[in-house]
Design a protein around this motif. Structure first.
Motif, PDB file in Angstrom:
ATOM      1  N   CYS A   1       0.873  -1.183   0.000  1.00 54.76           N
ATOM      2  CA  CYS A   1       0.000   0.000   0.000  1.00 54.76           C
ATOM      3  C   CYS A   1       0.914   1.238   0.000  1.00 54.76           C
ATOM      4  CB  CYS A   1      -0.960   0.000   1.174  1.00 54.76           C
ATOM      5  SG  CYS A   1      -0.189   0.112   2.800  1.00 54.76           S
ATOM      6  N   GLN A   2       0.712   2.152  -0.918  1.00 49.62           N
ATOM      7  CA  GLN A   2       1.658   3.236  -1.123  1.00 49.62           C
ATOM      8  C   GLN A   2       0.931   4.565  -1.269  1.00 49.62           C
ATOM      9  OE1 GLN A   2       4.167   2.557  -4.487  1.00 49.62           O
ATOM     10  NE2 GLN A   2       5.485   4.350  -4.092  1.00 49.62           N
ATOM     11  N   TRP A   3       1.489   5.557  -0.555  1.00 53.25           N
ATOM     12  CA  TRP A   3       1.025   6.931  -0.722  1.00 53.25           C
ATOM     13  C   TRP A   3       2.254   7.814  -0.738  1.00 53.25           C
ATOM     14  CZ3 TRP A   3       1.350  11.554   1.970  1.00 53.25           C
ATOM     15  CH2 TRP A   3       0.481  12.568   1.551  1.00 53.25           C
TER      16      TRP A   3
ATOM     17  N   SER B   1       4.907   3.921   2.486  1.00 56.95           N
ATOM     18  CA  SER B   1       4.434   2.627   1.984  1.00 56.95           C
ATOM     19  C   SER B   1       4.554   1.561   3.067  1.00 56.95           C
ATOM     20  CB  SER B   1       5.237   2.192   0.752  1.00 56.95           C
ATOM     21  OG  SER B   1       6.603   1.995   1.100  1.00 56.95           O
ATOM     22  N   ALA B   2       3.755   0.550   2.904  1.00 50.79           N
ATOM     23  CA  ALA B   2       3.789  -0.626   3.788  1.00 50.79           C
ATOM     24  C   ALA B   2       3.629  -1.859   2.918  1.00 50.79           C
ATOM     25  CB  ALA B   2       2.698  -0.555   4.834  1.00 50.79           C
ATOM     26  N   SER B   3       4.356  -2.899   3.256  1.00 49.94           N
ATOM     27  CA  SER B   3       4.337  -4.106   2.421  1.00 49.94           C
ATOM     28  C   SER B   3       3.908  -5.315   3.235  1.00 49.94           C
ATOM     29  CB  SER B   3       5.726  -4.347   1.806  1.00 49.94           C
ATOM     30  OG  SER B   3       6.674  -4.607   2.824  1.00 49.94           O
ATOM     31  N   PHE B   4       3.222  -6.218   2.545  1.00 52.78           N
ATOM     32  CA  PHE B   4       2.794  -7.494   3.114  1.00 52.78           C
ATOM     33  C   PHE B   4       3.305  -8.592   2.180  1.00 52.78           C
ATOM     34  CE2 PHE B   4      -0.208  -4.230   4.209  1.00 52.78           C
ATOM     35  CZ  PHE B   4      -0.501  -4.422   5.550  1.00 52.78           C
ATOM     36  N   THR B   5       4.134  -9.458   2.693  1.00 52.06           N
ATOM     37  CA  THR B   5       4.657 -10.561   1.887  1.00 52.06           C
ATOM     38  C   THR B   5       3.936 -11.839   2.289  1.00 52.06           C
ATOM     39  OG1 THR B   5       6.820  -9.493   1.770  1.00 52.06           O
ATOM     40  CG2 THR B   5       6.716 -11.829   1.202  1.00 52.06           C
TER      41      THR B   5
END
Length: 397
Positions: A95-97, A101-105
């Motif tokens: 999720c990016q703004w 950003s934040a990532s889910f693997t």
């Protein structure tokens, strides 16, 4: 105000670490939560990416926004529901703004890992079960092998016998001692036993002859039967007599018959069980006749270690005592010219000469009679029987 006009970048609230590694199962629905705290009147415009590309529309997105305690503070949440139907649904979701950003693997489910762990646990459990069974079945064989290979030799102690056997001169006890116990230990394993059917402790006091005989033996074996317990010292005070026996011998061995065990006085069995640490108690069962039974293995473990040499060598118990007697020495210039009679040579001891038949002489009016030469009867040995098991019927035990 557009995103570019925001003076303060939003703060990432969830996920707190900015990166998350997840291992969902195939077929499950996983919600990915991305929450921002907005300052001023900035407008959040989140973009979801999968493996660097825009996320497919098949993943449903839910957005919500609410004000905080401060009027200038707002919170924005975007939840992407990922339906894991195929393995292609696994990967990296972001999720990016702008620069936030934040990532889910999403890793493939460790189902295989669970299977490996379960299989490993089953293997360990199987090994424990098999090990326990092998220990129960083979523990005596392993202990015997270790004792025969690394155990201490009880030699140079001046003792003539390996065990002193005390038994009652009853029918059953005599058959068991003379036709099973003694032949098996002496003929099969080379032990030397001293049998005594007299009362072991007359008047509860050991005689000088008893002390001398016991001192010549390395162990003490007591065939404890119902007939044995009828002796005077057993009836008067078995406890005092037992403690005297413990003083006479190192860890005495008591042999009891299974068919008589329930009829033994409770005081006797209770006392024997309480002294298991300093005495050995063996139970003769119906299947103990077999040479491979646990009875003989446990009995051998309780007896001294025997060392056997190659065929033709002398008795190791004698050779290790450096006995220079020419009658007991195999390699000697003055050795006995008749080696068959040498006590130190392992040969077939019990071999009687063939009988010599005298010719039949006929008389006039008398019946025919055969005169047999009996001059060699004194040299024959009739006591050795290789088939001693057949001499005792099973009901007698």
């Amino acid at each position: 105000m557009t995103d570019a006009e925001c003076g303060t970048l939003p703060v990432l609230i969830a996920p707190s670490s900015g990166e998350q590694d997840l291992w969902p199962h195939l077929g499950s629905i996983l919600p990915l939560n991305c929450t921002l705290r907005l300052i001023d009147s900035c407008t959040a415009n989140l973009t979801w990416l999968k493996d660097g590309n825009p996320a497919p529309e098949v993943y449903r997105e839910q957005q919500s926004c609410w004000n905080g305690l401060n009027s200038s503070e707002r919170f924005f949440t975007s939840i992407l529901n990922v339906n894991l139907t195929t393995e292609e649904d696994y990967g990296n979701f972001t999720c990016q703004w702008q620069t936030v950003s934040a990532s889910f693997t999403l890793h493939k489910s460790d189902k295989a890992g669970h299977i490996a762990a379960v299989l490993f646990a089953l293997c360990v459990l199987t090994m424990l079960v098999v090990g326990t069974i092998l220990y129960i079945k083979c523990r005596l064989n392993v202990r015997l092998w270790y004792r025969d290979k690394y155990g201490d030799m009880e030699i140079n102690d001046g003792r003539l016998f390996d065990a002193y056997v005390s038994f009652c001169p009853s029918n059953i006890d005599t058959k068991f001692t003379n036709f099973i116990l003694k032949p098996h230990l002496e003929n099969r394993y080379g032990y030397k036993l001293h049998l005594d059917e007299r009362s072991l402790l007359p008047n509860t006091e050991p005689s000088a002859e008893l002390l001398m005989n016991v001192s010549r033996c390395r162990r003490l074996i007591v065939v404890l039967s119902l007939a044995y317990l009828e002796q005077e010292w057993c009836q008067n005070s078995f406890r005092n007599g037992l403690f005297r026996l413990l003083e006479l011998s190192r860890r005495p061995i008591f042999i009891l018959f299974e068919n008589q065990y329930k009829e033994l006085p409770a005081e006797v069995t209770k006392l024997l069980n309480s002294q298991r640490g300093i005495l050995k108690m063996l139970l003769w069962k119906a299947n103990s006749v077999s040479p491979a039974s646990d009875f003989w293995k446990e009995l051998r473990l309780a007896l001294p270690r025997k060392m056997s040499l190659a065929e033709g060598r002398g008795d190791p118990q004698t050779q290790n005592q450096d006995d220079k007697d020419p009658m007991l020495s195999v390699n000697s210039e003055t050795a006995d010219p008749d080696p068959d009679g040498d006590l130190g040579v392992r040969r077939t001891f019990y071999k009687a000469p063939p009988p010599r038949m005298a010719p039949v002489r006929h008389t006039g009016d008398r019946d025919n009679a055969a005169d047999v030469d009996i001059s060699d009867l004194g040299s024959r040995n009739y006591s050795a029987r290789a088939d001693y098991y057949c001499l005792v019927a099973e009901p007698d035990l």
